[in-house]
Each structure stands twice: as C-alpha cells, then as structure tokens.
Design a protein around this motif. Structure first.
Motif, PDB file in Angstrom:
ATOM      1  N   VAL A 175       0.869  -1.177   0.000  1.00 23.16           N
ATOM      2  CA  VAL A 175       0.000   0.000   0.000  1.00 23.16           C
ATOM      3  C   VAL A 175       0.906   1.227   0.000  1.00 23.16           C
ATOM      4  O   VAL A 175       1.882   1.282   0.753  1.00 23.16           O
ATOM      5  N   VAL A 176       0.594   2.192  -0.841  1.00 19.28           N
ATOM      6  CA  VAL A 176       1.339   3.451  -0.866  1.00 19.28           C
ATOM      7  C   VAL A 176       0.365   4.587  -0.627  1.00 19.28           C
ATOM      8  O   VAL A 176      -0.667   4.687  -1.294  1.00 19.28           O
ATOM      9  N   SER A 177       0.696   5.431   0.346  1.00 19.77           N
ATOM     10  CA  SER A 177      -0.130   6.609   0.646  1.00 19.77           C
ATOM     11  C   SER A 177       0.624   7.857   0.211  1.00 19.77           C
ATOM     12  O   SER A 177       1.710   8.149   0.721  1.00 19.77           O
ATOM     13  N   GLU A 178       0.062   8.589  -0.736  1.00 22.31           N
ATOM     14  CA  GLU A 178       0.630   9.857  -1.190  1.00 22.31           C
ATOM     15  C   GLU A 178      -0.193  10.982  -0.564  1.00 22.31           C
ATOM     16  O   GLU A 178      -1.390  11.101  -0.827  1.00 22.31           O
ATOM     17  N   ILE A 179       0.434  11.782   0.276  1.00 24.34           N
ATOM     18  CA  ILE A 179      -0.290  12.880   0.927  1.00 24.34           C
ATOM     19  C   ILE A 179      -0.397  14.046  -0.057  1.00 24.34           C
ATOM     20  O   ILE A 179       0.594  14.628  -0.477  1.00 24.34           O
ATOM     21  N   MET A 180      -1.624  14.368  -0.422  1.00 25.29           N
ATOM     22  CA  MET A 180      -1.898  15.435  -1.370  1.00 25.29           C
ATOM     23  C   MET A 180      -2.086  16.790  -0.688  1.00 25.29           C
ATOM     24  O   MET A 180      -1.720  17.832  -1.235  1.00 25.29           O
ATOM     25  N   GLU A 181      -2.670  16.774   0.504  1.00 24.51           N
ATOM     26  CA  GLU A 181      -2.846  17.979   1.310  1.00 24.51           C
ATOM     27  C   GLU A 181      -2.644  17.601   2.765  1.00 24.51           C
ATOM     28  O   GLU A 181      -2.936  16.468   3.162  1.00 24.51           O
ATOM     29  N   SER A 182      -2.161  18.548   3.552  1.00 21.77           N
ATOM     30  CA  SER A 182      -1.938  18.251   4.962  1.00 21.77           C
ATOM     31  C   SER A 182      -2.396  19.397   5.844  1.00 21.77           C
ATOM     32  O   SER A 182      -1.942  20.522   5.697  1.00 21.77           O
ATOM     33  N   ASN A 183      -3.298  19.077   6.754  1.00 19.99           N
ATOM     34  CA  ASN A 183      -3.664  19.991   7.838  1.00 19.99           C
ATOM     35  C   ASN A 183      -3.971  19.166   9.078  1.00 19.99           C
ATOM     36  O   ASN A 183      -4.994  19.306   9.722  1.00 19.99           O
ATOM     37  N   GLY A 184      -3.061  18.218   9.389  1.00 19.18           N
ATOM     38  CA  GLY A 184      -3.192  17.424  10.600  1.00 19.18           C
ATOM     39  C   GLY A 184      -3.601  15.993  10.349  1.00 19.18           C
ATOM     40  O   GLY A 184      -4.449  15.701   9.505  1.00 19.18           O
ATOM     41  N   SER A 185      -2.941  15.076  11.073  1.00 24.77           N
ATOM     42  CA  SER A 185      -3.289  13.657  11.119  1.00 24.77           C
ATOM     43  C   SER A 185      -3.264  12.993   9.748  1.00 24.77           C
ATOM     44  O   SER A 185      -4.211  12.317   9.349  1.00 24.77           O
ATOM     45  N   THR A 186      -2.166  13.168   9.025  1.00 27.57           N
ATOM     46  CA  THR A 186      -2.039  12.499   7.727  1.00 27.57           C
ATOM     47  C   THR A 186      -1.820  11.004   7.880  1.00 27.57           C
ATOM     48  O   THR A 186      -2.168  10.223   6.984  1.00 27.57           O
ATOM     49  N   SER A 187      -1.246  10.568   8.997  1.00 24.98           N
ATOM     50  CA  SER A 187      -1.072   9.124   9.200  1.00 24.98           C
ATOM     51  C   SER A 187      -2.427   8.433   9.324  1.00 24.98           C
ATOM     52  O   SER A 187      -2.632   7.332   8.785  1.00 24.98           O
ATOM     53  N   MET A 188      -3.369   9.066  10.019  1.00 30.66           N
ATOM     54  CA  MET A 188      -4.686   8.457  10.161  1.00 30.66           C
ATOM     55  C   MET A 188      -5.493   8.559   8.860  1.00 30.66           C
ATOM     56  O   MET A 188      -6.307   7.690   8.553  1.00 30.66           O
ATOM     57  N   ALA A 189      -5.255   9.622   8.081  1.00 33.63           N
ATOM     58  CA  ALA A 189      -5.852   9.678   6.750  1.00 33.63           C
ATOM     59  C   ALA A 189      -5.316   8.537   5.885  1.00 33.63           C
ATOM     60  O   ALA A 189      -6.050   7.971   5.052  1.00 33.63           O
ATOM     61  N   SER A 190      -4.045   8.175   6.083  1.00 33.73           N
ATOM     62  CA  SER A 190      -3.465   7.055   5.338  1.00 33.73           C
ATOM     63  C   SER A 190      -4.112   5.739   5.726  1.00 33.73           C
ATOM     64  O   SER A 190      -4.280   4.848   4.882  1.00 33.73           O
ATOM     65  N   VAL A 191      -4.486   5.594   7.006  1.00 33.77           N
ATOM     66  CA  VAL A 191      -5.201   4.387   7.434  1.00 33.77           C
ATOM     67  C   VAL A 191      -6.545   4.291   6.718  1.00 33.77           C
ATOM     68  O   VAL A 191      -6.923   3.235   6.189  1.00 33.77           O
ATOM     69  N   CYS A 192      -7.284   5.399   6.704  1.00 36.51           N
ATOM     70  CA  CYS A 192      -8.605   5.395   6.067  1.00 36.51           C
ATOM     71  C   CYS A 192      -8.486   5.145   4.565  1.00 36.51           C
ATOM     72  O   CYS A 192      -9.215   4.319   4.002  1.00 36.51           O
ATOM     73  N   ALA A 193      -7.560   5.850   3.918  1.00 37.19           N
ATOM     74  CA  ALA A 193      -7.386   5.675   2.477  1.00 37.19           C
ATOM     75  C   ALA A 193      -6.882   4.273   2.163  1.00 37.19           C
ATOM     76  O   ALA A 193      -7.311   3.649   1.181  1.00 37.19           O
ATOM     77  N   GLY A 194      -5.971   3.754   2.994  1.00 40.74           N
ATOM     78  CA  GLY A 194      -5.455   2.412   2.770  1.00 40.74           C
ATOM     79  C   GLY A 194      -6.525   1.349   2.892  1.00 40.74           C
ATOM     80  O   GLY A 194      -6.577   0.391   2.103  1.00 40.74           O
ATOM     81  N   SER A 195      -7.395   1.484   3.878  1.00 39.70           N
ATOM     82  CA  SER A 195      -8.498   0.533   4.044  1.00 39.70           C
ATOM     83  C   SER A 195      -9.411   0.534   2.824  1.00 39.70           C
ATOM     84  O   SER A 195      -9.814  -0.525   2.318  1.00 39.70           O
TER      85      SER A 195
END
Length: 501
Positions: A453-473
């Motif tokens: 799984v690869v998570s590319e952060i497109m925008e960041s305003n807090g908690s990108t790791s947890m956004a990666s969990v949601c997007a990865g799921s």
C-alpha cells in the motif's frame, strides 16, 4: 567438524551468544553494575567501562541482548534557533548476531527502517524531558552490541539512553523507564519473547516517568479497551523500579544528586504582548482555513515586531518571537479550556467534512482518495507474489520477511511549500509504520499475495497518518483484499493547565 558460518557459533564458543563466553562474563569485569529482577527477567545497567570521554554512557542488558548508549552535548547553545537540537541515532551491528553484512560491501551502511523506527521510539519520550528553551546540541547514539534473538532491542535502547543522560550533567528531567507488555492466555506478560509475541493480542511499548505515563506505542489484534488500559497499569510499577535502578547506578558511580537550574519559564515580553495583542491573536487563530490563518498570524507577528522595535530598537527579535509563540499557545489553550473550541473554532467532537472515492486510477490493483477537511491522502494497492516479499535482516530476532507493507510519502506541495525531494525521511518512515500496524492485523493469515500500500499525501492539515489508514483501508477493499473488517483511524490530543484538561 562443521565449519563456522552464518548463524552458527564458532565451535570453541558456547552456543549461547556469539559475544559471551560461558566461563567468564567480560561485561562484569569492571565498571558499575545494577541489576533489577522484573518477573524473572533480569535487566542489568552498567557504566564506567566504555566511552569514558562521553558526557554519559551506559549499557542495558536482558538475557544476552546488550544495547550501549552514549550521550554528548555542546558546551554552548546554538544561536538563532527556536527548537531543541536533539539528534538520536540507533544502529544494529551484524557482529551482534555473529553474522556478516550482506551485499558486496561487507560493512553496515545507511540505517534500515527498523533502526530508524527504534531511533524515533528512543527520541520521543526523552525529547519531552529537556527544559523549555534549552538550545544546546545533544546527540544520543545507541548501538546493538549483542543479540540473542529472543526479544526486540528497542526497549533496551530507551533505557540505555535514559541511563546515559541520568549519568551526565546534561539538564534532563528524567530518568524514564521502558517496558514491553503482551497479553497471552488471559494474563499480562512482561518483555515477551518473539515466540510469545506471536500468541499475544497486544504488543505495547510503555514508557513513563516515576509518576506518569510518557509514551505508549504498539499494536493489537482488536484488543478490548480494558485490556489495553490494564496493560498500562500493569507496566507502571516496573517502570518505577527501572528508574530506581538508574539512579542507583549514578550513586554507585560516585556522582552527586543532579541539581537542575531551569531557565525562566515565561518570556519577558509576554505580559506586554498579552495586554496589547491578545484580542488580535484570538481573532487570527479562529480563522477556519489553514492558509488564511497562517498568513494572518504571520502578518500579525511582523506587525508586532515592527511596532516594538520602532518603540525600542534594542528589543531582540528572538525575544519577540518567543513572546509571540507563548501568547499564541496561551490563546489556543484558553480557547479549548475556557470555551470548548479548537484552533479553527470547531468543538471537540466536530469532524471536518469527509469525502472518499475508490477506483480513481485505471490501472492500479486498487486505489482510493480520502479527504478530511484540508487533509487528503491518495492510496494505491499493488498485489504481488511471495517472491515480492520484503526480506529483513532480523538481527535481534523476529520475522525475516514482510508480505504486507505500507509506504507513506509527504511531498512539500502538500503544505504549499517548496522543498527538496530526496531519500525517504524519518518522519515518512515513522508515519508509514504507524499506518501499517493499523491495517496489517486485519489481513487474512493465509492470504497468498504480497501486498504493498502506498499513501501519497496530497494535502496536509493534521493527522495524515490516520488519513493514510482510512485511504489504505478503502484501497484494499477496492483491490478485493478480504480484510476482516474495514479500518478507520483518528488522532487525539490532550491539553492541560494545572488540574484542568
């Protein structure tokens, strides 16, 4: 007679460990040693034998696994910075396991992901215990000197680093103690072995001071909340005993009790700034959009600097910046504790607008785009064969390959900045590992594919790791991976002022 080889001890050496003789223990021949028995697990701290020119040096040992840490600090503060320049390094030496490094060059090279993650785990609890405003460069180097392959060495790295700081005269508000807790067959297990960890429903790294928890990190297999809370209560008395052992080692080394001279807690300009600019700061922090809020605060900071230096030219710019940052933190804390509002005006239980989409890339095995307010993650999934698994050296034991991996990338444009794009940063490795631990336990045990799984952060305003969990799921489900359940992640924080929180 079989010849010595990788993983096979020399025939004249006992099979216990490649760096420990059965008849004599060279680690006990000199220096000061304090041992503490925790549930039958003997932890030994030692100093005075190695690295005597360092400002503090100590080793921590459990079984035949030994981690050595040395700490040094610059004589004077670094000028012109607004952060604490702490650098923590952790390295694993192949000789610790009686092995040669692989590849053409037979020596250790750049740090592995595991070494970086261990360095970050050592850094986090220690960084918080230096005095506010301390600006001397501090370097901590932890090294795995000997490995028996039974347990992870990260806990020893934290304890050895804390001990080295406690032995030095560097202003450190410790010591700290670190333990790892498992839960197997209805009971808590202290410092579980790799074999025991495979049967445990939690793996919790717990670090604390004498009075309070300082850091928790780990993973679980859908463990109930009461088991996780109970693990913290179970761990803390052992943390206190580890702290006592470190202080006893300082006493045995003939060192007096450490007395810290703490700097002034409040910037000198804060009362003046509070009286003149508190309302303007409050209006700026309540702007909902991140970029607009940052621009407003930047303009306000410049206005304050211009006005104060115009009135009194000898006012130091650094003092103005320190006062402004203190007023900003004070204002945000007041909003939360007095009014129940967050930085952008939201309540504590208000989520930012959420949207999600799957299947947005035509040729990837799975893809998703998850957006939460001004934080956005694009996730992709690639399925491979067993031969695509990530091989690992596993010098301190544990799995020697990984068939589920999550990689996290944080480009500069995600925060509207210009920056250099080079090798994967430590923060990216740490955030990827955090998201990976959230998703991996729900993968099927008998899944035939290797998954990336690869998570590319497109925008960041807090908690990108947890956004990666949601997007990865979402991306895993889009790829047809039969997760036991879908996963969501959320981050939380704690704001205090005395007894209020």
């Amino acid at each position: 007679m079989p010849q010595p080889g990788p993983g096979r001890p020399h025939p004249r050496r006992p099979p216990v460990s490649p760096c420990m003789e059965e008849e004599t223990d060279p680690m006990n021949e000199q220096g000061n040693i304090v041992e503490v028995d925790l549930e039958g697990k003997r932890i030994a701290f030692q100093t005075g034998m190695m690295a005597r020119q360092a400002h503090g040096a100590a080793s921590a040992r459990i079984g035949d696994t030994v981690v050595f840490a040395a700490v040094t600090a610059s004589r004077t503060p670094r000028e012109g910075i607004d952060f604490f320049p702490l650098l923590v390094e952790y390295r694993e030496k192949f000789y610790a396991a009686g092995r040669f490094p692989g590849g053409f060059f037979k020596r250790e090279a750049r740090p592995t992901e595991k070494e970086i993650l261990t360095a970050r785990a050592t850094d986090r609890p220690i960084r918080a215990l230096f005095p506010e405003g301390y600006r001397n460069d501090v370097q901590i180097v932890s090294t795995l000197l000997c490995a028996d392959g039974e347990r992870e060495a990260d806990v020893l790295s934290i304890n050895a680093a804390s001990t080295a700081l406690a032995l030095s005269e560097i202003p450190f508000l410790g010591p700290v103690g670190a333990v790892r807790i498992g839960f197997i067959d209805g009971r808590y297990v202290l410092y579980p072995t790799h074999a025991e960890s495979e049967r445990s429903i939690i793996s919790l790294l717990y670090v604390g001071t004498r009075d309070l928890p300082l850091m928790i990190e780990g993973s679980g297999r859908e463990a109930p909340e009461d088991i996780l809370a109970g693990a913290m209560e179970f761990a803390h008395p052992y943390v206190q005993r580890l702290i006592d052992a470190q202080l006893e080692l300082r006493r045995l080394a003939g060192l007096p009790e450490k007395v810290l001279e703490l700097p002034q807690a409040e910037p000198a300009l804060l009362p003046q700034l509070r009286q003149r600019y508190q309302t303007a700061v409050r209006e700026a922090v309540l702007i909902p959009a991140k970029r607009s809020r940052e621009e407003a605060l930047s303009r306000l900071h410049q206005k304050i600097a211009d006005e104060l230096m115009g009135e009194k030219p000898d006012v130091p710019a650094e003092g103005i910046s320190q006062g402004f940052e203190a007023l900003l933190k004070e204002t945000v804390r007041s909003l939360m504790l007095d009014e129940g509002r967050r930085l952008d005006g939201r309540g504590f239980d208000e989520l930012r607008p959420i949207s999600a989409a799957v299947g947005i890339l035509p040729r990837t095995h799975g893809s998703s785009l998850f957006t939460r307010g001004e934080t956005q993650a694009l996730a992709t999934v690639t399925l491979g064969t067993v031969s695509d698994a990530q091989l690992m050296d596993a010098l301190s034991g544990g799995p020697d390959e990984k068939r589920f991996m999550l990689h996290y990338n944080f480009p500069p444009y995600s925060v509207g900045e210009v920056g250099r794009i080079g090798p994967t940063g430590r923060r990216e490795i740490g955030h990827g590992a955090l998201a990976e631990r959230s998703l991996q336990p729900l993968m099927p045990d008998d899944y035939a594919y290797t998954v990336r799984v690869v998570s590319e952060i497109m925008e960041s305003n807090g908690s990108t790791s947890m956004a990666s969990v949601c997007a990865g799921s979402l991306a895993l489900m889009d790829a047809g991976v039969p997760l036991a359940r879908n996963v969501a992640g959320i981050s939380i924080g704690l704001v205090t002022a005395g007894d209020r929180y």
